[in-house]
Design a protein around this motif. Sequence first.
Motif, PDB file in Angstrom:
ATOM      1  N   PRO A   5       0.837  -1.208   0.000  1.00  0.00           N
ATOM      2  CA  PRO A   5       0.000   0.000   0.000  1.00  0.00           C
ATOM      3  C   PRO A   5       0.868   1.253   0.000  1.00  0.00           C
ATOM      4  O   PRO A   5       2.032   1.224   0.384  1.00  0.00           O
ATOM      5  CB  PRO A   5      -0.800  -0.117   1.297  1.00  0.00           C
ATOM      6  CG  PRO A   5       0.007  -0.994   2.170  1.00  0.00           C
ATOM      7  CD  PRO A   5       0.741  -1.934   1.262  1.00  0.00           C
ATOM      8  N   ASP A   6       0.294   2.352  -0.445  1.00  0.00           N
ATOM      9  CA  ASP A   6       0.958   3.648  -0.438  1.00  0.00           C
ATOM     10  C   ASP A   6       0.210   4.545   0.546  1.00  0.00           C
ATOM     11  O   ASP A   6      -1.005   4.445   0.679  1.00  0.00           O
ATOM     12  CB  ASP A   6       0.929   4.257  -1.847  1.00  0.00           C
ATOM     13  CG  ASP A   6       1.747   5.524  -1.924  1.00  0.00           C
ATOM     14  OD1 ASP A   6       2.943   5.419  -2.239  1.00  0.00           O
ATOM     15  OD2 ASP A   6       1.192   6.610  -1.651  1.00  0.00           O
ATOM     16  N   ALA A   7       0.921   5.410   1.216  1.00  0.00           N
ATOM     17  CA  ALA A   7       0.288   6.285   2.206  1.00  0.00           C
ATOM     18  C   ALA A   7      -0.557   7.389   1.574  1.00  0.00           C
ATOM     19  O   ALA A   7      -1.480   7.908   2.200  1.00  0.00           O
ATOM     20  CB  ALA A   7       1.356   6.905   3.104  1.00  0.00           C
ATOM     21  N   ALA A  11      -2.736   2.322  -4.505  1.00  0.00           N
ATOM     22  CA  ALA A  11      -1.603   1.561  -5.029  1.00  0.00           C
ATOM     23  C   ALA A  11      -1.998   0.667  -6.200  1.00  0.00           C
ATOM     24  O   ALA A  11      -1.193   0.423  -7.095  1.00  0.00           O
ATOM     25  CB  ALA A  11      -0.972   0.724  -3.918  1.00  0.00           C
ATOM     26  N   TRP A  12      -3.224   0.153  -6.187  1.00  0.00           N
ATOM     27  CA  TRP A  12      -3.675  -0.721  -7.269  1.00  0.00           C
ATOM     28  C   TRP A  12      -5.183  -0.779  -7.283  1.00  0.00           C
ATOM     29  O   TRP A  12      -5.847  -0.418  -6.326  1.00  0.00           O
ATOM     30  CB  TRP A  12      -3.090  -2.131  -7.137  1.00  0.00           C
ATOM     31  CG  TRP A  12      -3.421  -2.796  -5.830  1.00  0.00           C
ATOM     32  CD1 TRP A  12      -2.641  -2.814  -4.717  1.00  0.00           C
ATOM     33  CD2 TRP A  12      -4.609  -3.511  -5.495  1.00  0.00           C
ATOM     34  NE1 TRP A  12      -3.280  -3.487  -3.703  1.00  0.00           N
ATOM     35  CE2 TRP A  12      -4.495  -3.933  -4.157  1.00  0.00           C
ATOM     36  CE3 TRP A  12      -5.777  -3.839  -6.180  1.00  0.00           C
ATOM     37  CZ2 TRP A  12      -5.481  -4.661  -3.514  1.00  0.00           C
ATOM     38  CZ3 TRP A  12      -6.766  -4.560  -5.529  1.00  0.00           C
ATOM     39  CH2 TRP A  12      -6.600  -4.974  -4.217  1.00  0.00           C
ATOM     40  N   ARG A  21     -15.304  -4.503  -8.488  1.00  0.00           N
ATOM     41  CA  ARG A  21     -14.086  -3.688  -8.518  1.00  0.00           C
ATOM     42  C   ARG A  21     -13.499  -3.632  -7.107  1.00  0.00           C
ATOM     43  O   ARG A  21     -14.212  -3.432  -6.125  1.00  0.00           O
ATOM     44  CB  ARG A  21     -14.380  -2.284  -9.002  1.00  0.00           C
ATOM     45  CG  ARG A  21     -13.118  -1.400  -8.973  1.00  0.00           C
ATOM     46  CD  ARG A  21     -13.377  -0.051  -9.555  1.00  0.00           C
ATOM     47  NE  ARG A  21     -13.523  -0.259 -10.998  1.00  0.00           N
ATOM     48  CZ  ARG A  21     -13.619   0.714 -11.867  1.00  0.00           C
ATOM     49  NH1 ARG A  21     -13.600   1.957 -11.475  1.00  0.00           N
ATOM     50  NH2 ARG A  21     -13.749   0.452 -13.151  1.00  0.00           N
ATOM     51  N   PHE A  22     -12.195  -3.802  -7.018  1.00  0.00           N
ATOM     52  CA  PHE A  22     -11.460  -3.760  -5.757  1.00  0.00           C
ATOM     53  C   PHE A  22     -10.358  -2.713  -5.894  1.00  0.00           C
ATOM     54  O   PHE A  22      -9.627  -2.719  -6.883  1.00  0.00           O
ATOM     55  CB  PHE A  22     -10.840  -5.120  -5.446  1.00  0.00           C
ATOM     56  CG  PHE A  22     -11.856  -6.228  -5.399  1.00  0.00           C
ATOM     57  CD1 PHE A  22     -12.432  -6.584  -4.199  1.00  0.00           C
ATOM     58  CD2 PHE A  22     -12.230  -6.897  -6.549  1.00  0.00           C
ATOM     59  CE1 PHE A  22     -13.386  -7.608  -4.148  1.00  0.00           C
ATOM     60  CE2 PHE A  22     -13.164  -7.913  -6.518  1.00  0.00           C
ATOM     61  CZ  PHE A  22     -13.744  -8.265  -5.310  1.00  0.00           C
ATOM     62  N   VAL A  23     -10.238  -1.835  -4.903  1.00  0.00           N
ATOM     63  CA  VAL A  23      -9.250  -0.758  -4.957  1.00  0.00           C
ATOM     64  C   VAL A  23      -8.502  -0.695  -3.632  1.00  0.00           C
ATOM     65  O   VAL A  23      -9.113  -0.680  -2.560  1.00  0.00           O
ATOM     66  CB  VAL A  23      -9.918   0.613  -5.226  1.00  0.00           C
ATOM     67  CG1 VAL A  23      -8.883   1.729  -5.241  1.00  0.00           C
ATOM     68  CG2 VAL A  23     -10.684   0.582  -6.535  1.00  0.00           C
ATOM     69  N   SER A  24      -7.172  -0.655  -3.714  1.00  0.00           N
ATOM     70  CA  SER A  24      -6.341  -0.443  -2.533  1.00  0.00           C
ATOM     71  C   SER A  24      -6.325   1.054  -2.237  1.00  0.00           C
ATOM     72  O   SER A  24      -5.803   1.846  -3.010  1.00  0.00           O
ATOM     73  CB  SER A  24      -4.920  -0.935  -2.806  1.00  0.00           C
ATOM     74  OG  SER A  24      -4.063  -0.565  -1.754  1.00  0.00           O
TER      75      SER A  24
END
Length: 54
Positions: A5-7, A11-12, A21-24
């Motif tokens: 993950p990105d702060a 990230a993806w 749909r899945f989102v980080s």
Amino acid sequence: MTCPPDASFEAWQITGPRGWRFVSLPGGDLAVWSPPEVHALPVERVSQPQQTER
């Protein structure tokens, strides 16, 4: 494949068959969108997470 993950940024993301749909999210949380037909199902057919007492 791994993607940490990105702060600050998503990230993806991935879009699956039938509209899922899945989102980080920033910080590592996960957002999930389901297709409209899932929301049209009777409540007893949609699985709900079980609540646990704290």
